[in-house]
Design a protein around this motif. Sequence first.
Motif, PDB file in Angstrom:
ATOM      1  N   ASN A  23      18.025  68.939 -35.496  1.00 20.53           N
ATOM      2  CA  ASN A  23      16.864  68.046 -35.359  1.00 20.53           C
ATOM      3  C   ASN A  23      16.169  67.763 -36.677  1.00 20.53           C
ATOM      4  O   ASN A  23      15.527  66.747 -36.830  1.00 20.53           O
ATOM      5  CB  ASN A  23      15.857  68.629 -34.380  1.00 20.53           C
ATOM      6  N   THR A  24      16.277  68.704 -37.613  1.00 20.28           N
ATOM      7  CA  THR A  24      15.510  68.509 -38.853  1.00 20.28           C
ATOM      8  C   THR A  24      16.354  68.050 -40.031  1.00 20.28           C
ATOM      9  O   THR A  24      15.809  67.619 -41.037  1.00 20.28           O
ATOM     10  CB  THR A  24      14.796  69.817 -39.274  1.00 20.28           C
ATOM     11  N   ALA A  25      17.682  68.107 -39.889  1.00 18.13           N
ATOM     12  CA  ALA A  25      18.538  67.729 -41.039  1.00 18.13           C
ATOM     13  C   ALA A  25      18.250  66.285 -41.446  1.00 18.13           C
ATOM     14  O   ALA A  25      18.119  65.405 -40.600  1.00 18.13           O
ATOM     15  CB  ALA A  25      20.003  67.891 -40.668  1.00 18.13           C
ATOM     16  N   ILE A  26      18.121  66.088 -42.734  1.00 19.70           N
ATOM     17  CA  ILE A  26      17.835  64.734 -43.235  1.00 19.70           C
ATOM     18  C   ILE A  26      19.093  63.883 -43.172  1.00 19.70           C
ATOM     19  O   ILE A  26      19.058  62.711 -42.842  1.00 19.70           O
ATOM     20  CB  ILE A  26      17.288  64.831 -44.668  1.00 19.70           C
ATOM     21  N   ASP A  27      20.233  64.501 -43.459  1.00 21.95           N
ATOM     22  CA  ASP A  27      21.499  63.783 -43.313  1.00 21.95           C
ATOM     23  C   ASP A  27      21.850  63.739 -41.822  1.00 21.95           C
ATOM     24  O   ASP A  27      21.474  64.637 -41.062  1.00 21.95           O
ATOM     25  CB  ASP A  27      22.611  64.523 -44.067  1.00 21.95           C
ATOM     26  N   GLY A  28      22.565  62.699 -41.439  1.00 14.38           N
ATOM     27  CA  GLY A  28      22.979  62.590 -40.041  1.00 14.38           C
ATOM     28  C   GLY A  28      24.072  63.607 -39.740  1.00 14.38           C
ATOM     29  O   GLY A  28      24.937  63.864 -40.583  1.00 14.38           O
ATOM     30  N   ILE A  29      24.016  64.211 -38.551  1.00 14.91           N
ATOM     31  CA  ILE A  29      25.084  65.142 -38.147  1.00 14.91           C
ATOM     32  C   ILE A  29      25.677  64.642 -36.836  1.00 14.91           C
ATOM     33  O   ILE A  29      24.952  64.334 -35.885  1.00 14.91           O
ATOM     34  CB  ILE A  29      24.540  66.573 -37.951  1.00 14.91           C
ATOM     35  N   VAL A  30      26.987  64.533 -36.820  1.00 12.91           N
ATOM     36  CA  VAL A  30      27.650  64.087 -35.601  1.00 12.91           C
ATOM     37  C   VAL A  30      28.851  65.003 -35.365  1.00 12.91           C
ATOM     38  O   VAL A  30      29.544  65.377 -36.311  1.00 12.91           O
ATOM     39  CB  VAL A  30      28.031  62.581 -35.693  1.00 12.91           C
ATOM     40  N   VAL A  31      29.004  65.435 -34.098  1.00 14.46           N
ATOM     41  CA  VAL A  31      30.122  66.315 -33.772  1.00 14.46           C
ATOM     42  C   VAL A  31      30.996  65.597 -32.750  1.00 14.46           C
ATOM     43  O   VAL A  31      30.475  65.020 -31.787  1.00 14.46           O
ATOM     44  CB  VAL A  31      29.626  67.665 -33.186  1.00 14.46           C
ATOM     45  N   ILE A  32      32.323  65.604 -32.985  1.00 14.22           N
ATOM     46  CA  ILE A  32      33.233  64.996 -32.008  1.00 14.22           C
ATOM     47  C   ILE A  32      34.290  66.004 -31.597  1.00 14.22           C
ATOM     48  O   ILE A  32      34.519  67.001 -32.291  1.00 14.22           O
ATOM     49  CB  ILE A  32      33.947  63.740 -32.580  1.00 14.22           C
ATOM     50  N   ASN A  33      34.924  65.731 -30.439  1.00 15.38           N
ATOM     51  CA  ASN A  33      36.038  66.589 -30.032  1.00 15.38           C
ATOM     52  C   ASN A  33      37.360  65.976 -30.502  1.00 15.38           C
ATOM     53  O   ASN A  33      37.365  64.975 -31.219  1.00 15.38           O
ATOM     54  CB  ASN A  33      36.005  66.828 -28.518  1.00 15.38           C
ATOM     55  N   GLU A  34      38.447  66.583 -30.063  1.00 14.24           N
ATOM     56  CA  GLU A  34      39.782  66.143 -30.527  1.00 14.24           C
ATOM     57  C   GLU A  34      40.105  64.698 -30.175  1.00 14.24           C
ATOM     58  O   GLU A  34      40.927  64.058 -30.829  1.00 14.24           O
ATOM     59  CB  GLU A  34      40.870  67.009 -29.878  1.00 14.24           C
ATOM     60  N   GLN A  35      39.448  64.222 -29.104  1.00 17.07           N
ATOM     61  CA  GLN A  35      39.725  62.829 -28.693  1.00 17.07           C
ATOM     62  C   GLN A  35      38.789  61.838 -29.390  1.00 17.07           C
ATOM     63  O   GLN A  35      38.810  60.653 -29.101  1.00 17.07           O
ATOM     64  CB  GLN A  35      39.555  62.664 -27.180  1.00 17.07           C
ATOM     65  N   GLY A  36      37.924  62.365 -30.255  1.00  9.56           N
ATOM     66  CA  GLY A  36      36.996  61.473 -30.954  1.00  9.56           C
ATOM     67  C   GLY A  36      35.763  61.167 -30.128  1.00  9.56           C
ATOM     68  O   GLY A  36      35.035  60.209 -30.427  1.00  9.56           O
ATOM     69  N   ILE A  37      35.513  61.985 -29.081  1.00  8.85           N
ATOM     70  CA  ILE A  37      34.350  61.715 -28.217  1.00  8.85           C
ATOM     71  C   ILE A  37      33.130  62.471 -28.770  1.00  8.85           C
ATOM     72  O   ILE A  37      33.213  63.665 -29.080  1.00  8.85           O
ATOM     73  CB  ILE A  37      34.641  62.162 -26.758  1.00  8.85           C
ATOM     74  N   VAL A  38      32.020  61.746 -28.874  1.00  4.47           N
ATOM     75  CA  VAL A  38      30.825  62.303 -29.515  1.00  4.47           C
ATOM     76  C   VAL A  38      30.183  63.392 -28.642  1.00  4.47           C
ATOM     77  O   VAL A  38      29.898  63.178 -27.469  1.00  4.47           O
ATOM     78  CB  VAL A  38      29.802  61.184 -29.815  1.00  4.47           C
ATOM     79  N   GLN A  39      29.960  64.582 -29.257  1.00  5.02           N
ATOM     80  CA  GLN A  39      29.343  65.717 -28.555  1.00  5.02           C
ATOM     81  C   GLN A  39      27.901  65.923 -29.014  1.00  5.02           C
ATOM     82  O   GLN A  39      27.066  66.370 -28.240  1.00  5.02           O
ATOM     83  CB  GLN A  39      30.128  67.008 -28.851  1.00  5.02           C
ATOM     84  N   VAL A  40      27.662  65.663 -30.265  1.00  2.33           N
ATOM     85  CA  VAL A  40      26.311  65.846 -30.812  1.00  2.33           C
ATOM     86  C   VAL A  40      26.003  64.612 -31.667  1.00  2.33           C
ATOM     87  O   VAL A  40      26.871  64.137 -32.423  1.00  2.33           O
ATOM     88  CB  VAL A  40      26.243  67.108 -31.714  1.00  2.33           C
ATOM     89  N   PHE A  41      24.784  64.092 -31.512  1.00  2.00           N
ATOM     90  CA  PHE A  41      24.366  62.915 -32.294  1.00  2.00           C
ATOM     91  C   PHE A  41      22.931  63.203 -32.723  1.00  2.00           C
ATOM     92  O   PHE A  41      22.008  63.160 -31.922  1.00  2.00           O
ATOM     93  CB  PHE A  41      24.448  61.682 -31.382  1.00  2.00           C
ATOM     94  N   SER A  42      22.738  63.558 -33.978  1.00  5.95           N
ATOM     95  CA  SER A  42      21.439  64.090 -34.410  1.00  5.95           C
ATOM     96  C   SER A  42      20.391  62.986 -34.533  1.00  5.95           C
ATOM     97  O   SER A  42      20.735  61.812 -34.661  1.00  5.95           O
ATOM     98  CB  SER A  42      21.606  64.796 -35.754  1.00  5.95           C
ATOM     99  N   PRO A  43      19.097  63.362 -34.527  1.00  6.53           N
ATOM    100  CA  PRO A  43      18.031  62.357 -34.678  1.00  6.53           C
ATOM    101  C   PRO A  43      18.186  61.518 -35.949  1.00  6.53           C
ATOM    102  O   PRO A  43      17.887  60.325 -35.940  1.00  6.53           O
ATOM    103  CB  PRO A  43      16.755  63.205 -34.731  1.00  6.53           C
ATOM    104  N   ALA A  44      18.683  62.134 -37.033  1.00  3.22           N
ATOM    105  CA  ALA A  44      18.870  61.346 -38.263  1.00  3.22           C
ATOM    106  C   ALA A  44      19.905  60.255 -38.024  1.00  3.22           C
ATOM    107  O   ALA A  44      19.793  59.148 -38.544  1.00  3.22           O
ATOM    108  CB  ALA A  44      19.307  62.257 -39.402  1.00  3.22           C
ATOM    109  N   CYS A  45      20.926  60.561 -37.200  1.00 10.39           N
ATOM    110  CA  CYS A  45      21.937  59.551 -36.859  1.00 10.39           C
ATOM    111  C   CYS A  45      21.301  58.422 -36.049  1.00 10.39           C
ATOM    112  O   CYS A  45      21.650  57.253 -36.234  1.00 10.39           O
ATOM    113  CB  CYS A  45      23.062  60.165 -36.035  1.00 10.39           C
ATOM    114  N   GLU A  46      20.377  58.801 -35.150  1.00 10.08           N
ATOM    115  CA  GLU A  46      19.701  57.759 -34.358  1.00 10.08           C
ATOM    116  C   GLU A  46      19.027  56.769 -35.288  1.00 10.08           C
ATOM    117  O   GLU A  46      19.102  55.559 -35.106  1.00 10.08           O
ATOM    118  CB  GLU A  46      18.636  58.382 -33.441  1.00 10.08           C
ATOM    119  N   ARG A  47      18.337  57.320 -36.307  1.00  6.33           N
ATOM    120  CA  ARG A  47      17.627  56.446 -37.247  1.00  6.33           C
ATOM    121  C   ARG A  47      18.616  55.596 -38.067  1.00  6.33           C
ATOM    122  O   ARG A  47      18.396  54.423 -38.294  1.00  6.33           O
ATOM    123  CB  ARG A  47      16.772  57.289 -38.205  1.00  6.33           C
ATOM    124  N   LEU A  48      19.732  56.226 -38.460  1.00  9.84           N
ATOM    125  CA  LEU A  48      20.703  55.521 -39.302  1.00  9.84           C
ATOM    126  C   LEU A  48      21.397  54.388 -38.560  1.00  9.84           C
ATOM    127  O   LEU A  48      21.569  53.302 -39.099  1.00  9.84           O
ATOM    128  CB  LEU A  48      21.787  56.504 -39.762  1.00  9.84           C
TER     129      LEU A  48
END
Length: 379
Positions: A23-48
């Motif tokens: 939640n606090t990372a300034i850089d965007g953090i996104v986590v995907i699984n092996e199929q490329g499906i998004v598991q985590v989409f951080s607030p910084a990513c929302e802004r980006l």
Amino acid sequence: MQEAGRTIAQAADEDALFHALINTAIDGIVVINEQGIVQVFSPACERLFGYAPEEVLDCNINMLMPEPYRSQHDAYLARYLETQIPHIIGIGREVVGQRRDGTTFPMYLSVGEGMLKGSRIFVGIINDMSETRARDNRIRELQGELLHVTRMTLMGEMASALAHELNQPLTALLNYTGAARHMTGHLGEPAAKLAEVLDRIAEQAERAGLIIRRLRNFIEKRESIRAPEDINKAVEEAVELGLAGMRGGDIKRRLGLEPGLPALLIDKVQIQQILVNLIRNAVEATSGLPRGAVTITTHKNGDAVEIAVADTGTGIPAEVESRLFHPFVTTKAHGMGMGLSICRKIAEAHGGRLWLAANSEEGATFILRLPVPAPEPAP
Ligand code: ADP
């Protein structure tokens, strides 16, 4: 109570820490699984990217990329899982992201790989490069403007010399035209003679045209372009420009161009800007002195070509020599003192060097060294 070596309290703490991090990372953090499906989409990513998490979670990560990457990403991921040969995973590089509104932006993406509860995951850290790129572009634009302005100044200083240079072929043109007109009045004159005069007219017109073309080329506002160039030809043209108006003057020019030099990968106009600068300085230091000469030579030295501009002028005053390549150092009443400082920057931007190789009361020698490009590796 123990859970995989941790107490529940520890696990809860780690969970809170994980969320705080995301939640606090300034850089965007996104986590995907092996199929490329998004598991985590951080607030910084929302802004980006301008998406709400529910619009992206459980969707394919490729929705955040423009074409052609969007269509290629699934195959790329599958290939990596099969071959384990990474192109970006474990490394990082600049890529392009696409926002919800369809606009794109440069971003630096570093991707790490890990295992979570027995499944492979990929963690991407996204750093928005828009500002950096915009700043780089502004700096490049400013540098271009500066080079352009200094070239214009140089040309301004040379305007009267160039006007003189152009006057000669134009006067010759007028004379020949007068002669041709006269001949048409005497029809007994052989046609071959008339043709010869007409050829002269064409020759002189071409010469005037060439001078104007070189000038326009030199002062044109333009993007920096590097191309393989014949350095001797570039030097010859620069000498024409730099020494313009001196014809018939008492300064001798000597050219010693080594034949068969390899082509150099240069921005020709910028390199000519250096040479015109050096030549004009040499001419100014020499003018008024008896037996003045400016010598320009080229020769290959190791993995570079060196161009030397030597004069028999007054030499560089001691108080100027140590700051010669600093901006605003000048001994001239109307000098800007920007010439050599810019010349050195152009040389360095080409992977080369510019230095004062000799200086005495008998004159100064500057050397411009430009690298010979490495041969293309065989396919
Ligand atoms: P500017 O020509 O506007 O003065 P430059 O950076 O080209 O700016 O040159 C800085 C100073 O270096 C000149 O004013 C002059 O004093 C000295 N200089 C440069 N080249 C020579 C030369 N070949 N001989 C003597 N002095 C020179």
